[in-house]
Design a protein around this motif. Structure first.
Motif, PDB file in Angstrom:
ATOM      1  N   PRO A  56       5.743  -9.057  10.053  1.00  0.00           N
ATOM      2  CA  PRO A  56       5.840  -7.590  10.206  1.00  0.00           C
ATOM      3  C   PRO A  56       5.649  -7.987  11.487  1.00  0.00           C
ATOM      4  CG  PRO A  56       5.046  -8.296   8.261  1.00  0.00           C
ATOM      5  CD  PRO A  56       5.066  -9.117   8.802  1.00  0.00           C
ATOM      6  N   ARG A 141       7.753  -3.691   4.621  1.00  0.00           N
ATOM      7  CA  ARG A 141       7.907  -2.628   4.367  1.00  0.00           C
ATOM      8  C   ARG A 141       6.481  -1.438   5.208  1.00  0.00           C
ATOM      9  NH1 ARG A 141       9.996   1.740   1.796  1.00  0.00           N
ATOM     10  NH2 ARG A 141      10.610   3.820   2.864  1.00  0.00           N
ATOM     11  N   SER A 224       8.886   4.108  -3.895  1.00  0.00           N
ATOM     12  CA  SER A 224       7.471   3.064  -3.867  1.00  0.00           C
ATOM     13  C   SER A 224       7.090   3.717  -4.829  1.00  0.00           C
ATOM     14  CB  SER A 224       6.513   3.434  -2.599  1.00  0.00           C
ATOM     15  OG  SER A 224       7.867   2.614  -1.605  1.00  0.00           O
TER      16      SER A 224
END
Length: 274
Positions: A56, A141, A224
């Motif tokens: 990431p 993410r 989430s």
């Protein structure tokens, strides 16, 4: 000979306290040995897993951002290697140490219940790994979103210890949360809590699961949290109904045994009468 006498005297497989404690010690030692072997394997899996964890940050740099890991001292790399190896070992050996927990409970179960327990062992392993996988899918993410709050001119110089711990804590939290139904059923099988008790306390369960989901959710959005909360609630209610079914079968079996016992006593009393 002694074993046969013990079995005849105690057909339900109960153990004396000292033997119960020895069994607990042995199961713990077996579980630790399995985790140790898994950690050795984890030592060699560290490099590819570390590359995936850093991916990431590389994506952020490719999009024009600035994010780097900082290993603050000479020994940090070795320390993180050891911690990650142990963490990987816990996940790799999860079928083994979860099985040890069920084997510790097994003497208190009947033959059919032992087969059910093995099924729940497989379910526990699957749920634990699925929970960890869900956490792993959310983490990239989460890293992108959380580092995105920094100004464009800033450099995200992330402490390696904190970054790795962030990954490990989230994955472990997701895995443990998915073990909720297995723990509930195990407690019920031990006769400590009835299924109706679980079901009647559903409001507290919803509050507890929501708080847990809010604490482990690494992203600042409600979706989430809902994604974490939904499977936990589903598993809670599914486990509650499974426990209720187990309680009904147990009560029916006891009623049948009691009626057979009373029938035998009445036959004996009729035989004694002149």
């Amino acid at each position: 000979m002694t074993e046969g006498i013990t079995k005849r005297r105690d057909p339900e497989g109960r153990m004396p306290l000292a033997q119960h404690l020895r069994e607990l010690r042995n199961r713990l030692l077996y579980a630790i040995a399995g985790i140790a072997i898994g950690s050795v394997i984890g030592w060699f899996l560290y490099d590819p897993l570390a590359d995936l964890m850093v991916a990431p940050l590389e994506g952020i740099n490719e999009r024009g951002g600035h994010a780097e890991l900082n290993f603050g001292s000479v020994g940090v790399g070795f320390e993180l290697h050891v911690k990650m190896a142990a963490f990987i070992g816990i996940f790799i050996s999860s079928p083994w140490w979860i099985l040890q927990g069920w084997l510790f409970i097994a003497p208190a179960l009947r033959r059919k219940e032992k087969l059910i327990a093995l099924g729940f062992t497989a379910a526990a392993v699957t749920l634990f790994l699925l929970g960890g996988l869900l956490g792993w899918l959310i983490l990239p993410r989460a890293v992108v979103v959380l580092t995105g709050f920094a100004p464009d001119f800033a450099v995200n110089l992330l402490d390696a210890r904190i970054y790795y711990r962030f990954f490990m804590q989230i994955i472990a939290a997701f895995g443990i949360s998915f073990l909720l139904p297995v723990v509930m059923v195990g407690i019920n099988f031990l006769g400590l809590i009835k299924g109706r008790t679980y079901l009647s306390g559903w409001r507290w369960a919803v509050i507890g699961c929501a708080v847990f989901a809010a604490l482990v959710n690494p992203l600042p959005d409600a979706w989430s949290m809902i994604m974490i909360l939904s499977p936990m609630l589903f598993f809670y209610f599914a486990a509650s109904f499974i426990c209720i079914g187990h309680d009904k079968r147990k009560a029916k079996r006891r009623a049948k045994e009691l009626s057979e016992l009373l029938g035998d006593e009445s036959e004996g009393s009729d035989w004694i009468q002149p």
